[in-house]
Structures are given as C-alpha cells and as structure tokens.
Design a protein around this motif. Structure first.
Motif, PDB file in Angstrom:
ATOM      1  N   ARG A  26       0.758  -1.132   0.008  1.00 21.91           N
ATOM      2  CA  ARG A  26       0.120   0.141  -0.046  1.00 21.91           C
ATOM      3  C   ARG A  26       0.893   1.341  -0.047  1.00 21.91           C
ATOM      4  O   ARG A  26       0.385   2.426  -0.392  1.00 21.91           O
ATOM      5  N   ALA A  27       2.131   1.334   0.482  1.00 25.53           N
ATOM      6  CA  ALA A  27       2.818   2.411   0.407  1.00 25.53           C
ATOM      7  C   ALA A  27       3.647   2.847  -0.677  1.00 25.53           C
ATOM      8  O   ALA A  27       3.885   3.961  -1.015  1.00 25.53           O
ATOM      9  N   LYS A  30       2.115   4.922  -3.384  1.00 28.36           N
ATOM     10  CA  LYS A  30       2.226   6.234  -2.901  1.00 28.36           C
ATOM     11  C   LYS A  30       3.578   6.869  -3.101  1.00 28.36           C
ATOM     12  O   LYS A  30       3.644   8.079  -3.370  1.00 28.36           O
ATOM     13  N   ARG A  33       4.285   7.542  -6.647  1.00 32.12           N
ATOM     14  CA  ARG A  33       3.504   8.901  -7.133  1.00 32.12           C
ATOM     15  C   ARG A  33       4.102  10.096  -6.504  1.00 32.12           C
ATOM     16  O   ARG A  33       4.185  11.472  -7.522  1.00 32.12           O
ATOM     17  N   ALA A  34       4.935  10.198  -5.275  1.00 32.51           N
ATOM     18  CA  ALA A  34       5.311  11.342  -4.880  1.00 32.51           C
ATOM     19  C   ALA A  34       6.674  11.707  -5.375  1.00 32.51           C
ATOM     20  O   ALA A  34       7.134  12.696  -5.090  1.00 32.51           O
ATOM     21  N   GLN A  86       5.017   8.704   4.663  1.00 30.14           N
ATOM     22  CA  GLN A  86       3.893   9.556   4.542  1.00 30.14           C
ATOM     23  C   GLN A  86       4.191  11.071   5.125  1.00 30.14           C
ATOM     24  O   GLN A  86       3.856  11.870   4.361  1.00 30.14           O
ATOM     25  N   ILE A  89       6.087  12.899   2.509  1.00 29.54           N
ATOM     26  CA  ILE A  89       5.362  12.942   1.289  1.00 29.54           C
ATOM     27  C   ILE A  89       4.359  14.369   1.808  1.00 29.54           C
ATOM     28  O   ILE A  89       4.324  15.283   0.963  1.00 29.54           O
ATOM     29  N   ASP A  90       3.944  14.522   2.950  1.00 30.09           N
ATOM     30  CA  ASP A  90       3.216  15.536   3.201  1.00 30.09           C
ATOM     31  C   ASP A  90       3.932  16.730   3.419  1.00 30.09           C
ATOM     32  O   ASP A  90       3.424  17.786   3.338  1.00 30.09           O
TER      33      ASP A  90
END
Length: 165
Positions: A26-27, A30, A33-34, A86, A89-90
C-alpha cells in the motif's frame, strides 16, 4: 500471541513480516507517485512487484512447512515506518529533497526487512525447515539488493540533486 517455543517465535515473526509486506504494497504506490526522479519511480514500481512475489513466497512457505500458519496481526514497526514515509510526502515539497527523503524512508524499511528475514532464515534452519530457509534467503537477498540500489541512486544522483536546491 503466547510464545513458548522457537517454532512459536518463528510463526510470530513470519506473521509479523507478512503484515509488513502487505503494508508495503500500500505504501510503495504512494511513494512512486510522490517521487520525481525517474529511476526512483521505477525502483519503487519494481520493488512493488518484488513485494508481491515475497508475499507469494511466504504463502508457499506456509504450504510446504508443517505446523506453520500465519496468525492475523499488524506489524506495528512497519506501520510506524510507513507513517514516516507519509510524513516526507506531506511535509516536503515535490522534487529532489523529497526524493532524498523517500530514499531514506525506503532504506529504513529495507533495513527492517533485512533484519527480519535474516532472523527468520536462521530460525528456519534451526527448526529444520530447509525449504522455508531457502525461500526466506531468497527474499533476504532481494531486500539486500534493493538496499544497495537505493544507496547507489542516493549517492550518485538524488542526494547531489537535493544539495543543489
């Protein structure tokens, strides 16, 4: 889980890494894409394919190893590592600095997996699970290879690009 024997410990660690691998599936999309570096994006996509193969390998290990069944559990270590990824990414603007942070986050995951698969392969050997040991050693080598590729990409390109920012 009540761990009293080496086999109990093996099953616990195997169940934990199975959960970790599921979380990684799942990671990684992401992270791909980042990322902005094409090699890093391709690396994340390749590792996603490998991760699916590693899950299949664990499934095969369970099929061929008597008395070994995966327990339902959540790998809290991987949950924390995924949260760190994450955060990158954020909180980091898309570009070379984020790519450097994503590599760092991915290497933390790889090091966790290397430690876990190394332990599992050793335990499988001690328990006389020859085929399981071979399957785990194969995954261990993939994880080491991925870590080396990430290190090379960071040292040759991504970190230098991030330093120019």
């Amino acid at each position: 889980m009540n761990i009293k024997t080496l086999e109990d410990l093996f099953i616990h660690a195997l169940s934990d890494v199975y959960s970790a691998e599921k979380q990684i599936t799942r990671a990684l999309p992401k992270m791909a894409r980042a990322a902005t570096d094409p090699q890093l994006i391709d690396g994340f996509k390749l590792h996603l394919e490998q991760t699916h193969g590693q899950i299949e390998r664990i499934d095969k290990l369970v099929e061929v190893t008597p008395n070994v069944k995966i327990k339902r559990m959540k790998c809290l270590a991987m949950e924390g590592l995924a949260e760190e990824g994450q955060e990158i990414i954020d909180e980091v603007e898309k570009g070379p600095v984020r790519d450097a942070g994503l590599i760092a986050a991915a290497q933390k995951v790889e090091h966790y997996e290397i430690a876990t698969y190394g332990t599992l392969a050793t335990l499988a050997g001690l328990l006389g699970y020859a085929e399981a040991k071979t399957l785990l050693a194969e995954t261990l080598q993939e994880e080491k290879d991925t870590d080396i590729k990430l290190s090379k990409l960071a040292s040759i390109k991504v970190n230098a690009d991030a330093g120019k920012k």
